[in-house]
Design a protein around this motif. Structure first.
Motif, PDB file in Angstrom:
ATOM      1  N   LEU A  11     -25.450 -63.024 -31.705  1.00  0.00           N
ATOM      2  CA  LEU A  11     -24.292 -62.503 -30.976  1.00  0.00           C
ATOM      3  C   LEU A  11     -23.136 -63.484 -31.158  1.00  0.00           C
ATOM      4  O   LEU A  11     -23.139 -64.572 -30.576  1.00  0.00           O
ATOM      5  CB  LEU A  11     -24.618 -62.359 -29.487  1.00  0.00           C
ATOM      6  N   VAL A  12     -22.168 -63.088 -31.971  1.00  0.00           N
ATOM      7  CA  VAL A  12     -21.031 -63.964 -32.260  1.00  0.00           C
ATOM      8  C   VAL A  12     -19.767 -63.114 -32.207  1.00  0.00           C
ATOM      9  O   VAL A  12     -19.384 -62.506 -33.213  1.00  0.00           O
ATOM     10  CB  VAL A  12     -21.164 -64.644 -33.636  1.00  0.00           C
ATOM     11  N   TYR A  13     -19.121 -63.065 -31.079  1.00  0.00           N
ATOM     12  CA  TYR A  13     -17.876 -62.315 -30.938  1.00  0.00           C
ATOM     13  C   TYR A  13     -17.200 -62.695 -29.627  1.00  0.00           C
ATOM     14  O   TYR A  13     -17.808 -63.325 -28.757  1.00  0.00           O
ATOM     15  CB  TYR A  13     -18.104 -60.801 -30.984  1.00  0.00           C
ATOM     16  N   ARG A  14     -15.932 -62.328 -29.530  1.00  0.00           N
ATOM     17  CA  ARG A  14     -15.202 -62.570 -28.278  1.00  0.00           C
ATOM     18  C   ARG A  14     -14.195 -61.454 -28.063  1.00  0.00           C
ATOM     19  O   ARG A  14     -13.793 -60.747 -29.002  1.00  0.00           O
ATOM     20  CB  ARG A  14     -14.494 -63.924 -28.304  1.00  0.00           C
ATOM     21  N   TYR A  15     -13.794 -61.295 -26.814  1.00  0.00           N
ATOM     22  CA  TYR A  15     -12.761 -60.342 -26.457  1.00  0.00           C
ATOM     23  C   TYR A  15     -11.436 -61.087 -26.355  1.00  0.00           C
ATOM     24  O   TYR A  15     -11.282 -61.990 -25.528  1.00  0.00           O
ATOM     25  CB  TYR A  15     -13.091 -59.654 -25.137  1.00  0.00           C
ATOM     26  N   ASN A  16     -10.515 -60.707 -27.214  1.00  0.00           N
ATOM     27  CA  ASN A  16      -9.200 -61.343 -27.234  1.00  0.00           C
ATOM     28  C   ASN A  16      -8.308 -60.673 -26.201  1.00  0.00           C
ATOM     29  O   ASN A  16      -7.612 -59.701 -26.494  1.00  0.00           O
ATOM     30  CB  ASN A  16      -8.591 -61.249 -28.642  1.00  0.00           C
ATOM     31  N   MET A  17      -8.308 -61.187 -24.989  1.00  0.00           N
ATOM     32  CA  MET A  17      -7.579 -60.569 -23.894  1.00  0.00           C
ATOM     33  C   MET A  17      -6.068 -60.726 -24.045  1.00  0.00           C
ATOM     34  O   MET A  17      -5.295 -60.074 -23.350  1.00  0.00           O
ATOM     35  CB  MET A  17      -8.027 -61.168 -22.553  1.00  0.00           C
ATOM     36  N   GLU A  18      -5.630 -61.598 -24.982  1.00  0.00           N
ATOM     37  CA  GLU A  18      -4.200 -61.787 -25.202  1.00  0.00           C
ATOM     38  C   GLU A  18      -3.659 -60.849 -26.270  1.00  0.00           C
ATOM     39  O   GLU A  18      -2.469 -60.853 -26.568  1.00  0.00           O
ATOM     40  CB  GLU A  18      -3.925 -63.237 -25.605  1.00  0.00           C
ATOM     41  N   SER A  19      -4.524 -60.058 -26.854  1.00  0.00           N
ATOM     42  CA  SER A  19      -4.106 -59.148 -27.922  1.00  0.00           C
ATOM     43  C   SER A  19      -3.130 -58.104 -27.385  1.00  0.00           C
ATOM     44  O   SER A  19      -3.364 -57.483 -26.346  1.00  0.00           O
ATOM     45  CB  SER A  19      -5.329 -58.450 -28.535  1.00  0.00           C
ATOM     46  N   VAL A  20      -2.007 -57.920 -28.103  1.00  0.00           N
ATOM     47  CA  VAL A  20      -1.026 -56.918 -27.715  1.00  0.00           C
ATOM     48  C   VAL A  20      -1.594 -55.517 -27.900  1.00  0.00           C
ATOM     49  O   VAL A  20      -1.379 -54.623 -27.096  1.00  0.00           O
ATOM     50  CB  VAL A  20       0.276 -57.096 -28.523  1.00  0.00           C
ATOM     51  N   LEU A  21      -2.349 -55.347 -29.000  1.00  0.00           N
ATOM     52  CA  LEU A  21      -2.944 -54.052 -29.303  1.00  0.00           C
ATOM     53  C   LEU A  21      -4.395 -54.034 -28.836  1.00  0.00           C
ATOM     54  O   LEU A  21      -5.211 -54.813 -29.328  1.00  0.00           O
ATOM     55  CB  LEU A  21      -2.874 -53.770 -30.809  1.00  0.00           C
ATOM     56  N   PRO A  22      -4.757 -53.168 -27.888  1.00  0.00           N
ATOM     57  CA  PRO A  22      -6.148 -53.121 -27.429  1.00  0.00           C
ATOM     58  C   PRO A  22      -7.113 -52.674 -28.520  1.00  0.00           C
ATOM     59  O   PRO A  22      -8.319 -52.837 -28.377  1.00  0.00           O
ATOM     60  CB  PRO A  22      -6.111 -52.121 -26.269  1.00  0.00           C
ATOM     61  N   PHE A  23      -6.579 -52.123 -29.622  1.00  0.00           N
ATOM     62  CA  PHE A  23      -7.451 -51.660 -30.702  1.00  0.00           C
ATOM     63  C   PHE A  23      -8.313 -52.785 -31.256  1.00  0.00           C
ATOM     64  O   PHE A  23      -9.498 -52.604 -31.531  1.00  0.00           O
ATOM     65  CB  PHE A  23      -6.598 -51.052 -31.826  1.00  0.00           C
ATOM     66  N   ASP A  24      -7.704 -53.973 -31.457  1.00  0.00           N
ATOM     67  CA  ASP A  24      -8.454 -55.072 -32.067  1.00  0.00           C
ATOM     68  C   ASP A  24      -8.835 -56.140 -31.042  1.00  0.00           C
ATOM     69  O   ASP A  24      -8.838 -57.332 -31.333  1.00  0.00           O
ATOM     70  CB  ASP A  24      -7.655 -55.708 -33.215  1.00  0.00           C
ATOM     71  N   ILE A  25      -9.163 -55.689 -29.853  1.00  0.00           N
ATOM     72  CA  ILE A  25      -9.509 -56.633 -28.794  1.00  0.00           C
ATOM     73  C   ILE A  25     -10.809 -57.382 -29.093  1.00  0.00           C
ATOM     74  O   ILE A  25     -11.017 -58.510 -28.660  1.00  0.00           O
ATOM     75  CB  ILE A  25      -9.594 -55.898 -27.430  1.00  0.00           C
ATOM     76  N   VAL A  26     -11.721 -56.768 -29.866  1.00  0.00           N
ATOM     77  CA  VAL A  26     -12.993 -57.415 -30.206  1.00  0.00           C
ATOM     78  C   VAL A  26     -12.811 -58.213 -31.500  1.00  0.00           C
ATOM     79  O   VAL A  26     -12.458 -57.666 -32.545  1.00  0.00           O
ATOM     80  CB  VAL A  26     -14.129 -56.387 -30.385  1.00  0.00           C
ATOM     81  N   GLN A  27     -13.058 -59.513 -31.425  1.00  0.00           N
ATOM     82  CA  GLN A  27     -12.971 -60.395 -32.584  1.00  0.00           C
ATOM     83  C   GLN A  27     -14.382 -60.731 -33.048  1.00  0.00           C
ATOM     84  O   GLN A  27     -15.148 -61.356 -32.311  1.00  0.00           O
ATOM     85  CB  GLN A  27     -12.219 -61.676 -32.220  1.00  0.00           C
ATOM     86  N   GLY A  28     -14.738 -60.325 -34.267  1.00  0.00           N
ATOM     87  CA  GLY A  28     -16.079 -60.561 -34.783  1.00  0.00           C
ATOM     88  C   GLY A  28     -16.187 -61.838 -35.596  1.00  0.00           C
ATOM     89  O   GLY A  28     -15.356 -62.735 -35.497  1.00  0.00           O
ATOM     90  N   PHE A  29     -17.230 -61.926 -36.424  1.00  0.00           N
ATOM     91  CA  PHE A  29     -17.448 -63.129 -37.223  1.00  0.00           C
ATOM     92  C   PHE A  29     -17.758 -62.755 -38.666  1.00  0.00           C
ATOM     93  O   PHE A  29     -18.191 -61.631 -38.965  1.00  0.00           O
ATOM     94  CB  PHE A  29     -18.587 -63.970 -36.645  1.00  0.00           C
ATOM     95  N   LYS A  30     -17.519 -63.700 -39.558  1.00  0.00           N
ATOM     96  CA  LYS A  30     -17.802 -63.532 -40.971  1.00  0.00           C
ATOM     97  C   LYS A  30     -19.259 -63.927 -41.221  1.00  0.00           C
ATOM     98  O   LYS A  30     -19.644 -65.072 -40.996  1.00  0.00           O
ATOM     99  CB  LYS A  30     -16.855 -64.405 -41.797  1.00  0.00           C
ATOM    100  N   ALA A  31     -20.053 -62.973 -41.642  1.00  0.00           N
ATOM    101  CA  ALA A  31     -21.486 -63.212 -41.839  1.00  0.00           C
ATOM    102  C   ALA A  31     -21.776 -63.577 -43.292  1.00  0.00           C
ATOM    103  O   ALA A  31     -21.038 -63.175 -44.199  1.00  0.00           O
ATOM    104  CB  ALA A  31     -22.278 -61.967 -41.451  1.00  0.00           C
TER     105      ALA A  31
END
Length: 854
Positions: A579-599
């Protein structure tokens, strides 16, 4: 009673012995190349522990005494010593020097263990012979406390008026058949008080009536004899003959065994005379298993509201006038919060306080000593007998799982998935165990979280400490103090915590929320670690040396700043949860609120993965690293949950192909590269077990395979912008769908909910449907809908047509709706207000303001 402490110790030892049996099997047969003679001796240890396990299980149903407590301590100490030896053998697997040392000392260690177990065996035989004539006496101390409501009338019936009226109406309603009501709730919630109040109001309407207290010590024959006052041979025949053609009401109070009810049910006639049976039980699992037709109902009793709890508490604590002196208000609130709406706790603590001087000093002293008052000689020991009966009824493996909750701070919600992963890491239990504890009303659950209320213990650090939970500020683990036996380490402190080499046998490390900036280097030396959580910390990267943790099963880096994991993570072959992700609560666009990881591109090598979230799938061309990574996902056939973000259109077909191989997948979450990039998912052969589906991004067509998902319970479509395919029509026949969210998912102007459709839907969330003007709900649609949410639908003319026919709808939330829309629904003046007469909870939100329309 020797106390709940001995019961707890027994449960812990039972679990430990069972766990050791599994380890011994692994050591003797697979994981260590023992000489044949040593392998046989290890197997002898296993057989001896098996005998001890059997005795522990048998004795768990008897009252503990002092000799039992002494024997339990001996078994516990030896079981812990065996576990230490076995884990050091496992620790030596990666070291040549340690391996040679352990190989030469193994025989000596095994011989010492066998000698100790033989001594315990002799003690066990002496103890067992003395204990064989003992009997279980729990009922004699348990019954008077439980039976009190039967003799006190309605004196303690604060807050039960509504459920009492519901049950009275049910009991007296003519239905021309026998009906059964299970009243279910945790211990001390007032089930007996409630049903006694109902019984007193309805019994005169029946030809005959009887109250039976079943309780734990009675079997089905005892209960039937109570009914008949007859011998056991003729009881069934006599009972049926006596009740034939009569209207009867029977109360079975405090049911613990399903076979008691099954035996009673067999002899009760149903001749259409409107007879009623009311059963109280704290065992929700029994009530659910008995509900085999629509004549059997379940009423789940809830804790008292704050106002009712305060009224009851003041009545008991301040018996003269029922008012609380101003100097005691704050301490009263604190005590009442601890009761959590439980009537038994409120009454018993209130009565105890009524005998104390009404000073802040005396009340604060009691507040700080409630735990000691619950013990056998304390003022709340009677309450403890009632509450502990639920614990004592648990099988040993559930006792161990329940007690594990004492690692968490009091009144702190625990995520279900987190607890399950921890149990698995320590070989304690699975999701089924959690469900059973909830059904038994030992855990309080909501949709996502539950609160446990186990007794909490504190102690000092010693060399024998095995589980360590830091729950206060300013506490640091001494680095120079050896802690060789610690297996589990939790930190709930917001202060800095250091991890050193003195935790070499650690298996569970949870540092969620600690102020970490860098990954602690000492962690990579904890080679037995199976569970690692650094959730909600500020670490930015993880080291390549993480590959040393070859036993790791869970790596939780949620809500950290980590955006990439090294390819060495592919060496963690036992990894189940990444589980590697975070919710970017400062994002202007709620579309990309989930920030994932490079696997890593070969992420498919982790074939034991069950949960993987959220992987970045973005790439510039067809043969990019990301594309190869997506193709490799088809090796993850054990996946149950998958999260993908930044999916390009050209990678959709490859993802569909990979997901088609994941036949165990239960949850799928896919987000496109951006709000303009379409999701291309038409080619998927979906896993038939899929239960949760989250699609975020434009859909040129509604995927036809979604309509075939028989087990789907939740679907969320966001920014789908469907133009021709109406999602309502595509989803209406899904037989198990319970939650539907549509956010900017459709550009049409009307939704039609047809008769007989959406048979199980409970939650409907409609948001940002910019062109939607009308919602039509035909009579007979959405029969189970409980919550309706309408957000930012600017063109919607009115509430859904037919909303007044939704019998179970009790919550309506309006968010950022036009003033004209809201005005129609206001009390007294709204022309459409009459359509909401069935809905008890109505709220309108606009920005930061809230208007109560209830």
């Amino acid at each position: 009673m020797v106390g709940l402490e001995t019961e707890i110790a027994g449960a812990l030892v039972e679990g430990c012995v069972t766990f050791l049996l599994q380890k011994i099997d692994a050591i003797a047969t697979r994981e260590w190349n023992l000489k044949q003679i040593n392998r046989m001796k290890v197997q002898d240890i296993g057989r001896e522990l098996g005998s001890i396990e059997a005795l522990l299980q048998a004795d768990s149903k008897k009252d503990p005494d002092h000799q039992y407590a002494v024997w339990i301590r001996q078994v516990r100490d030896q079981a812990n010593a065996i576990e230490d030896v076995l884990d050091r053998v496992r620790l030596a697997e990666g070291s040549v020097w340690w391996g040679l040392k352990m190989r030469y000392s193994t025989e000596e260690l095994i011989q010492e263990i066998n000698t100790s177990l033989q001594n315990i065996q002799r003690t066990r035989e002496r103890y067992h012979s003395m204990r064989s004539t003992s009997t279980h006496t729990g009922y004699s101390t348990y019954f008077p406390v439980r039976a009190a409501p039967l003799f006190t009338g309605d004196v303690d019936t604060v807050g039960i008026e509504e459920p009492r009226n519901q049950l009275v109406s049910w009991a007296l309603e003519p239905k021309q058949r026998l009906e059964v009501m299970f009243v279910v709730g945790m211990a001390g919630l007032g089930k007996t008080t409630l049903v006694n109040s109902v019984y007193g109001r309805v019994k005169q309407h029946f030809d005959c009536h009887v109250w039976i207290t079943a309780s734990k010590s009675k079997n089905e024959l005892d209960v039937l004899c109570t009914l008949l006052r007859a011998d056991k041979v003729a009881q069934a025949r006599n009972l049926r003959k006596f009740l034939l053609n009569k209207r009867y009401v029977i109360v079975v109070d405090d049911l613990w065994e399903k076979n008691v009810w099954e035996s009673i049910k067999l002899v009760l006639p149903d001749d259409g005379n409107n007879s009623r049976i009311i059963i109280t039980t704290r065992r929700g699992d029994i009530a659910n298993s008995c509900r085999d037709d629509d004549s059997i109902h379940i009423h789940k009793l809830q804790p008292l509201s704050w106002e009712n709890a305060k009224q009851l508490f003041h009545t008991k604590a301040f018996s003269k006038n029922g008012g609380c002196p101003s100097g005691l208000e704050e301490i009263s609130k604190s005590i009442l919060h601890k009761c959590d709406g439980l009537p038994l706790g409120i009454i018993e603590i209130g009565k105890l306080l009524s005998r104390k001087a009404q000073t802040a000093y005396e009340w604060d002293k009691l507040h700080n000593s409630l735990e000691s008052e619950l013990r056998s000689s304390g003022g709340l020991s009677n309450m403890m007998r009632v509450l502990s009966a639920s614990y004592e009824d648990l099988p040993y493996h559930l006792k161990y799982c329940f007690l594990y909750l004492s690692m968490f701070p009091e009144n702190k919600p625990v995520k279900q998935r987190r607890l399950i992963r921890l149990w698995i890491a320590e070989d304690l239990g699975w999701e089924e165990y959690l469900n059973e504890l909830i059904d038994r009303n030992l855990l309080k659950a909501n949709e996502m979280d539950f609160d446990g209320r186990p007794k909490r213990a504190e102690g000092n650090l010693t060399e024998k400490t095995r589980r360590l939970s830091i729950q206060k500020e300013g506490f640091d683990v001494p680095q120079d103090e050896p802690l060789p036996c610690v297996r589990t380490f939790f930190s709930f402190s917001t202060g800095m915590v250091n991890i050193g080499s003195n935790f070499e046998l650690l298996m569970v490390l949870d540092m969620e929320g600690t102020p970490l900036v860098n990954f602690p280097s000492a962690i990579t030396d904890l080679v037995l670690l199976r569970y690692l959580s650094l959730r909600n910390t500020n670490i930015r990267s993880i080291p390549w040396s993480l590959s040393k943790l070859r036993h790791l099963e869970t790596l939780d880096l949620k809500q950290t700043l980590v955006t990439k994991v090294p390819k060495t993570v592919l060496k963690l072959k036992k990894l189940r949860h990444l589980l590697v992700y975070r919710y970017n609560m400062e994002s202007v666009l709620p579309f990309d609120i989930v920030q994932g990881f490079k696997a890593p591109k070969r992420i498919g090598a982790l074939k034991n993965l069950q949960k993987l979230s959220f992987v970045k799938a973005s790439g510039q061309h067809r043969m990019s690293r990301e594309h190869r990574m997506i193709q490799g996902l088809d090796n993850l056939t054990q996946l149950r949950k998958l999260g993908i973000v930044e999916l390009a259109k050209e990678h959709g077909a490859s993802l569909c192909n990979s997901i088609g191989k994941m036949r165990n997948l239960h949850s799928l979450n896919v987000t496109s590269l951006d709000k303009e990039e379409p999701l291309e998912l038409d080619a998927m052969d979906p896993p038939r077990l899929l239960q949760r589906l989250y699609l975020k991004g434009p859909l040129q067509r509604f995927p036809r395979w979604v309509s075939s998902l028989h087990d789907l319970v939740r679907i969320r479509l966001k920014w789908s912008s469907l133009t021709e395919d109406n999602p309502i029509a595509a989803l209406e026949d899904l037989p198990n769908l319970m939650e539907l969210q549509l956010l900017d998912a459709y550009t049409g102007d009307q939704f039609d909910f047809n008769k007989g459709k959406f048979q199980k839907l409970k939650i409907l969330d409609l948001e940002r449907l910019e062109r939607l003007k009308f919602i039509i709900m035909e009579d007979g649609t959405l029969p189970c809908l409980q919550k309706l949410i309408i957000r930012h639908c600017k063109e919607l003319k009115q509430v859904p047509i037919g909303i007044d026919n939704l019998n179970h709808l009790n919550e309506l939330f309006l968010c950022d709706m036009p003033e004209k829309f809201v005005a129609q629904l206001r009390k007294k003046v709204g022309e459409l207000r009459h359509l909401l007469h069935r809905i008890s909870y109505i709220r309108s939100y606009h920005g930061q303001s809230m208007e109560d329309l209830s």
